[in-house]
Design an enzyme around this catalytic site. Structure first.
Site, PDB file in Angstrom:
ATOM      1  N   HIS A  76     -86.137  42.190 -74.238  1.00 44.08           N
ATOM      2  CA  HIS A  76     -87.583  42.206 -74.078  1.00 44.08           C
ATOM      3  C   HIS A  76     -88.306  41.432 -75.162  1.00 44.08           C
ATOM      4  O   HIS A  76     -89.457  41.056 -74.983  1.00 44.08           O
ATOM      5  CB  HIS A  76     -88.097  43.644 -73.920  1.00 44.08           C
ATOM      6  CG  HIS A  76     -87.897  44.112 -72.512  1.00 44.08           C
ATOM      7  ND1 HIS A  76     -86.652  44.447 -72.027  1.00 44.08           N
ATOM      8  CD2 HIS A  76     -88.743  44.215 -71.461  1.00 44.08           C
ATOM      9  CE1 HIS A  76     -86.760  44.769 -70.755  1.00 44.08           C
ATOM     10  NE2 HIS A  76     -88.008  44.641 -70.392  1.00 44.08           N
ATOM     11  N   ARG A 117     -96.140  44.755 -66.399  1.00 44.77           N
ATOM     12  CA  ARG A 117     -95.294  45.547 -67.286  1.00 44.77           C
ATOM     13  C   ARG A 117     -96.178  46.137 -68.396  1.00 44.77           C
ATOM     14  O   ARG A 117     -96.387  45.519 -69.438  1.00 44.77           O
ATOM     15  CB  ARG A 117     -94.188  44.676 -67.873  1.00 44.77           C
ATOM     16  CG  ARG A 117     -93.225  44.095 -66.834  1.00 44.77           C
ATOM     17  CD  ARG A 117     -92.134  43.271 -67.517  1.00 44.77           C
ATOM     18  NE  ARG A 117     -91.124  42.805 -66.589  1.00 44.77           N
ATOM     19  CZ  ARG A 117     -91.033  41.555 -66.117  1.00 44.77           C
ATOM     20  NH1 ARG A 117     -91.946  40.651 -66.485  1.00 44.77           N
ATOM     21  NH2 ARG A 117     -90.067  41.211 -65.303  1.00 44.77           N
ATOM     22  N   ARG A 176     -97.011  49.046 -63.317  1.00 45.94           N
ATOM     23  CA  ARG A 176     -95.836  49.880 -63.558  1.00 45.94           C
ATOM     24  C   ARG A 176     -96.112  50.719 -64.798  1.00 45.94           C
ATOM     25  O   ARG A 176     -96.477  50.176 -65.844  1.00 45.94           O
ATOM     26  CB  ARG A 176     -94.586  49.027 -63.774  1.00 45.94           C
ATOM     27  CG  ARG A 176     -93.332  49.877 -63.991  1.00 45.94           C
ATOM     28  CD  ARG A 176     -92.084  49.024 -64.117  1.00 45.94           C
ATOM     29  NE  ARG A 176     -92.036  48.288 -65.365  1.00 45.94           N
ATOM     30  CZ  ARG A 176     -91.094  47.388 -65.682  1.00 45.94           C
ATOM     31  NH1 ARG A 176     -90.152  47.100 -64.796  1.00 45.94           N
ATOM     32  NH2 ARG A 176     -91.112  46.763 -66.826  1.00 45.94           N
ATOM     33  N   GLU A 217     -84.322  51.082 -58.634  1.00 46.34           N
ATOM     34  CA  GLU A 217     -83.452  50.390 -59.590  1.00 46.34           C
ATOM     35  C   GLU A 217     -82.269  51.246 -60.056  1.00 46.34           C
ATOM     36  O   GLU A 217     -81.490  50.814 -60.907  1.00 46.34           O
ATOM     37  CB  GLU A 217     -84.274  49.929 -60.804  1.00 46.34           C
ATOM     38  CG  GLU A 217     -85.114  51.010 -61.431  1.00 46.34           C
ATOM     39  CD  GLU A 217     -86.112  50.470 -62.449  1.00 46.34           C
ATOM     40  OE1 GLU A 217     -85.904  49.344 -62.953  1.00 46.34           O
ATOM     41  OE2 GLU A 217     -87.093  51.169 -62.755  1.00 46.34           O
ATOM     42  N   ASN A 273     -82.684  43.705 -61.589  1.00 47.95           N
ATOM     43  CA  ASN A 273     -81.958  43.610 -62.858  1.00 47.95           C
ATOM     44  C   ASN A 273     -81.225  44.914 -63.171  1.00 47.95           C
ATOM     45  O   ASN A 273     -80.020  44.921 -63.441  1.00 47.95           O
ATOM     46  CB  ASN A 273     -82.923  43.275 -63.998  1.00 47.95           C
ATOM     47  CG  ASN A 273     -83.603  41.934 -63.815  1.00 47.95           C
ATOM     48  OD1 ASN A 273     -83.355  41.241 -62.830  1.00 47.95           O
ATOM     49  ND2 ASN A 273     -84.447  41.556 -64.748  1.00 47.95           N
ATOM     50  N   ASP A 274     -81.950  46.022 -63.149  1.00 45.24           N
ATOM     51  CA  ASP A 274     -81.317  47.306 -63.451  1.00 45.24           C
ATOM     52  C   ASP A 274     -80.457  47.801 -62.294  1.00 45.24           C
ATOM     53  O   ASP A 274     -79.422  48.436 -62.510  1.00 45.24           O
ATOM     54  CB  ASP A 274     -82.370  48.363 -63.802  1.00 45.24           C
ATOM     55  CG  ASP A 274     -82.717  48.345 -65.289  1.00 45.24           C
ATOM     56  OD1 ASP A 274     -81.898  47.843 -66.079  1.00 45.24           O
ATOM     57  OD2 ASP A 274     -83.798  48.841 -65.651  1.00 45.24           O
ATOM     58  N   ARG A 321     -76.239  44.030 -68.966  1.00 44.09           N
ATOM     59  CA  ARG A 321     -76.689  42.644 -68.840  1.00 44.09           C
ATOM     60  C   ARG A 321     -77.053  42.005 -70.167  1.00 44.09           C
ATOM     61  O   ARG A 321     -77.278  40.801 -70.235  1.00 44.09           O
ATOM     62  CB  ARG A 321     -77.869  42.553 -67.871  1.00 44.09           C
ATOM     63  CG  ARG A 321     -79.078  43.392 -68.244  1.00 44.09           C
ATOM     64  CD  ARG A 321     -80.036  43.466 -67.047  1.00 44.09           C
ATOM     65  NE  ARG A 321     -81.079  44.455 -67.214  1.00 44.09           N
ATOM     66  CZ  ARG A 321     -82.298  44.183 -67.662  1.00 44.09           C
ATOM     67  NH1 ARG A 321     -82.622  42.958 -68.004  1.00 44.09           N
ATOM     68  NH2 ARG A 321     -83.194  45.141 -67.789  1.00 44.09           N
ATOM     69  N   CYS A 354     -89.064  42.474 -57.477  1.00 44.43           N
ATOM     70  CA  CYS A 354     -89.717  42.003 -58.697  1.00 44.43           C
ATOM     71  C   CYS A 354     -88.711  41.640 -59.789  1.00 44.43           C
ATOM     72  O   CYS A 354     -89.088  41.277 -60.896  1.00 44.43           O
ATOM     73  CB  CYS A 354     -90.708  43.039 -59.224  1.00 44.43           C
ATOM     74  SG  CYS A 354     -89.954  44.585 -59.757  1.00 44.43           S
TER      75      CYS A 354
END
Length: 785
Positions: free
Chosen positions: A399, A505, A541, A640, A663-664, A674, A711
């Protein structure tokens, strides 16, 4: 501009309260309240010229005057002792300051803070909870109003006003004081942290120079190319200057005072630049630094040592070590978190005294090498003009990379701690397109990269945005939404080229600050985003921290596997006070808009229903308060976690929409971290289990008549878009940089053909078999990229 938005926000708040409480809009009290709140919002001007005591005194004087109160008092809470201490008052005996203390829950003041509720009494001294202190003159006042002051989960103190008999407080006063307390929270938090004492640090070891490297292979987190001298970002413990006890050159008190003044000018300039670049971070980031410049316990102690003969740099080091120990050893988490502020301020004072190049000048136009960085540190370095970053550990991982992309700073991760020993200003070529780093690159390598950069720039200039709606080859419309990390991301696209915000986010305003933003601060950020979208949908989110998303100011307990620990919706449900503040801010900001709220990392129907129940509580609270808010937001969830796939039909009956975080979902389904380079090759989006899970989720959403969007990174990658369309997903939410390529890809896809190919892929049994189908489709469709 920042002041304009504050005044507009405050005026809106007061207008709403006067309207719903039947107060005439021209009422003199309304005008005074607005003026007070504007004054409070600019409180940094008070501590630019005042000591802490004077700052507090001016604050209570200001509030008392505007609230037409006979008494105004500020109590600050000390977690170590559990005491609320009177720190400033107007109206009570001045000798009571620092002498009146009460425990949490003791008296009306202690009860207000313990229960985190506003207490209003027409005759406060008749309430059985009222605690009388002889000699304060408090018996002269009857009307009583106490408002707790909090920052996120932390109790800061209580703001109290009182009046004589016959002049009670009304609802309008409560609302004005509540907004005032929110405005004061940041300032009082910083003041509170400067009121602690204790000592001492131990000397810390330095580092040794290591050998040079020519070429290193790493992992790109934010693309771009940079060629510049490198600077290793050291902690103070690695800075030889701060381990010295004596200095050859003798400096004067006047030179020390000049250094302080120059430091103050630099900090104010930095604050202004932060506000200009990122509204998300425009709270008083440097408030603690500026307060410490006026603090008699810190800078005042340095000045006292100099007056009795100590050389100024030695005095700076001595007091720095004392305070570093004081803060580091404190049981108070908030105080321990401020060690970085002390280090930064001390380095600035020392550089200005020794007339060395200020740190921001050292960093400007340089590539930074660091062990790791918090997002807040990366933000400040970007303000200081860095052009690239190399991180040598994965302590704070992906991040920081996402933030670097928003800031347009190339970033590469390389597991090579020896890079921290590189000589200062050695030339480095950072190829964050490929994840490569060249140390002292040969001239032919530099020439080759300059040529490649020209070619890349020319290609980017030719890659124009396809205007209007996103259409497929056969004319079907696909909704292309924008993923946002920071409000500045909106500058990369035109509103006309997107169908809304598919993912905001909200954790990034939390990550780049040095404390939890209050409800009002969040409202200010969220409202700006909603206003910019001109009625197009905005999907918020809720807070998604933990795992690889770290808050520098929150002491998360050490976990063996943070990705499976206290993160995301689990954190929010455990800290319901923070959760409600965020939801309230979103609902208020979304008044009159096309608002969507989604909960991340939902693992069961129970979690979704529990989260939605808290949202319903917030809706009811805002209704009772008469606030302006969105009463009918769409409420959905991130898909996710593999546990929700078998029960997806049950969730589709309850949720208003799904947003798939690929991703998750990939990470958890095939058990691959990842962010771990050792197993990165096993992170495969086209694994049969992933494709079949996506199809099941899409089918459940379509059957329930709810929107299903993607997303995650799969929506950014051209090779997967035909499959996503083929299983019925027609909402794609992507980062701004990918939107032109995604819209161009869509023009090459026929939906009917995509469905047929998707069915073949779903029937595939092996990764290799599906990969062959993907490559074949890419050739037939002639996908770009």
């Amino acid at each position: 501009m920042a002041l304009y938005w504050k005044v507009r926000l405050i005026s809106t708040v007061i207008h709403r309260y006067t309207r719903h409480n039947n107060f005439p809009t021209g009422d003199i009290m309304t005008t005074d309240h607005i003026k007070m709140l504007c004054d409070i919002s600019e409180l940094n001007s008070l501590f630019e010229e005042s000591s802490i005591d004077n700052c507090l005194q001016k604050t209570v004087d200001m509030v008392a005057e505007h609230m037409n109160a006979d008494v105004c008092s500020i109590y600050i809470y000390d977690e170590n002792s559990g005491d609320l201490v009177l720190k400033a008052t107007r109206g009570l005996d001045p000798q009571s300051v620092n002498r009146i203390t009460m425990k949490l829950g003791e008296g009306l003041v202690g009860t207000a803070l313990k229960e985190l509720r506003i207490i209003r009494e027409d005759r406060g001294n008749s309430n059985p909870l009222f605690k009388f202190y002889p000699g304060t003159n408090e018996e002269l006042y009857e009307a009583f109003l106490a408002v707790p002051i909090v920052r996120g989960r932390y109790r800061i103190g209580v703001l109290v006003i009182q009046r004589k008999r016959g002049n009670p407080f009304v609802e309008q006063d409560i609302m004005a004081m509540k907004a005032t307390a929110s405005q004061l929270a940041t300032l009082l938090e910083h003041i509170k942290l400067l009121l602690s004492t204790q000592q001492v640090p131990s000397p810390e070891p330095g580092i040794t120079d290591q050998g040079l490297y020519r070429f290193l292979k790493g992992k790109s987190a934010s693309k771009g190319i940079a060629l510049a001298p490198a600077v290793v970002k050291k902690d103070i413990k690695h800075d030889i200057l701060f381990r010295r006890k004596t200095f050859e050159e003798i400096f004067t008190l006047e030179q020390f005072e000049t250094a302080l003044k120059n430091t103050e000018i630099q900090l104010e300039d930095m604050q202004r630049r932060v506000e200009e670049k990122l509204a998300d971070a425009a709270s008083l980031i440097f408030a603690s630094h500026l307060l410490m410049l006026k603090d008699q316990g810190f800078v005042g102690a340095m000045r006292d040592m100099i007056r009795i003969g100590e050389n100024p740099p030695s005095a700076i080091v001595a007091i720095f070590l004392k305070y570093k120990g004081l803060f580091s050893e404190s049981p108070n988490l908030l105080i321990r978190e401020k060690v970085q502020d002390i280090e930064d301020l001390t380095k600035r004072i020392m550089n200005n005294l020794l007339q060395q190049v200020p740190e921001e000048a050292v960093y400007r136009d340089r590539i930074i090498i660091a062990r790791d960085l918090f997002p807040s540190e990366l933000l400040m370095l970007s303000i200081e003009g860095i052009i690239g970053v190399i991180l040598v550990s994965g302590g704070v991982t992906s991040h920081v990379g996402i933030l670097a992309r928003s800031l347009k700073v190339p970033l590469v991760f390389i597991d090579e701690p020896d890079l921290l020993g590189l000589p200062e200003n050695i030339m480095v070529l950072l190829d964050a397109e490929q994840g490569n780093v060249y140390i002292s690159p040969a001239e032919e390598i530099v020439a080759r990269f300059r040529e490649q950069e020209k070619t890349r720039t020319a290609l980017n200039e030719r890659q124009t945005m396809i205007k209007g709606p996103a259409l497929t080859k056969d004319g079907s419309q696909v909704r292309v939404m924008l993923n946002i990390n920071l409000l500045s991301d909106m500058q990369q696209v035109s509103i006309d080229d997107i169908d809304g915000v598919g993912l905001y986010r909200t954790e990034f305003p939390f990550m780049i600050r040095n404390s939890f933003p209050s409800e009002e601060e969040q409202y200010f950020i969220y409202k700006k985003l909603v206003d910019q979208m001109n009625g197009k949908p905005v999907t918020f989110r809720t807070l998604d921290i933990g795992g690889d998303k770290v808050l520098s100011y929150y002491d998360v307990p050490r976990e063996e596997n943070p990705f499976l620990g206290m993160r995301s919706i689990r954190f929010s449900l455990q800290h319901e006070d923070l959760f409600k503040q965020q939801i309230r801010a979103i609902l208020r900001a979304g008044a009159g808009s096309n608002l969507k709220i989604m909960f991340p990392m939902i693992s069961s129907l129970d979690e979704f229903l529990q989260s939605r129940a808290i949202l319903d509580v917030c809706l009811e609270e805002l209704r009772r308060e008469g606030a302006e808010y969105n009463a009918e937001p769409l409420v959905g969830m991130m898909v996710e976690i593999p546990s929700v796939v078998p029960i997806i039909e049950d969730l589709a009956d309850e949720a208003d929409f799904f947003s798939i975080g690929t991703n998750d979902l990939i990470q958890y389904t095939i058990a691959v971290d990842r962010t771990n380079e050792k197993v990165a090759a096993m992170y495969i989006p086209h694994h049969p289990a992933i494709l079949r899970s996506l199809e099941k989720i899409a089918r459940a959403g379509i059957a329930a008549g709810i929107e299903v969007s993607i997303c995650g990174d799969m929506a950014n990658q051209e090779r997967y878009i035909p499959f996503l369309l083929g299983i019925g997903i027609t909402y794609l939410s992507v980062d701004a940089m990918y939107i032109p390529r995604v819209k161009k890809t869509l023009l090459e896809i026929d939906i009917k053909e995509a469905r047929a190919r998707a069915q073949k892929m779903l029937a595939g049994r092996t990764i290799m078999e599906i990969e062959t189908l993907l490559d074949s489709a890419a050739e037939e469709i002639k996908l770009p990229g």
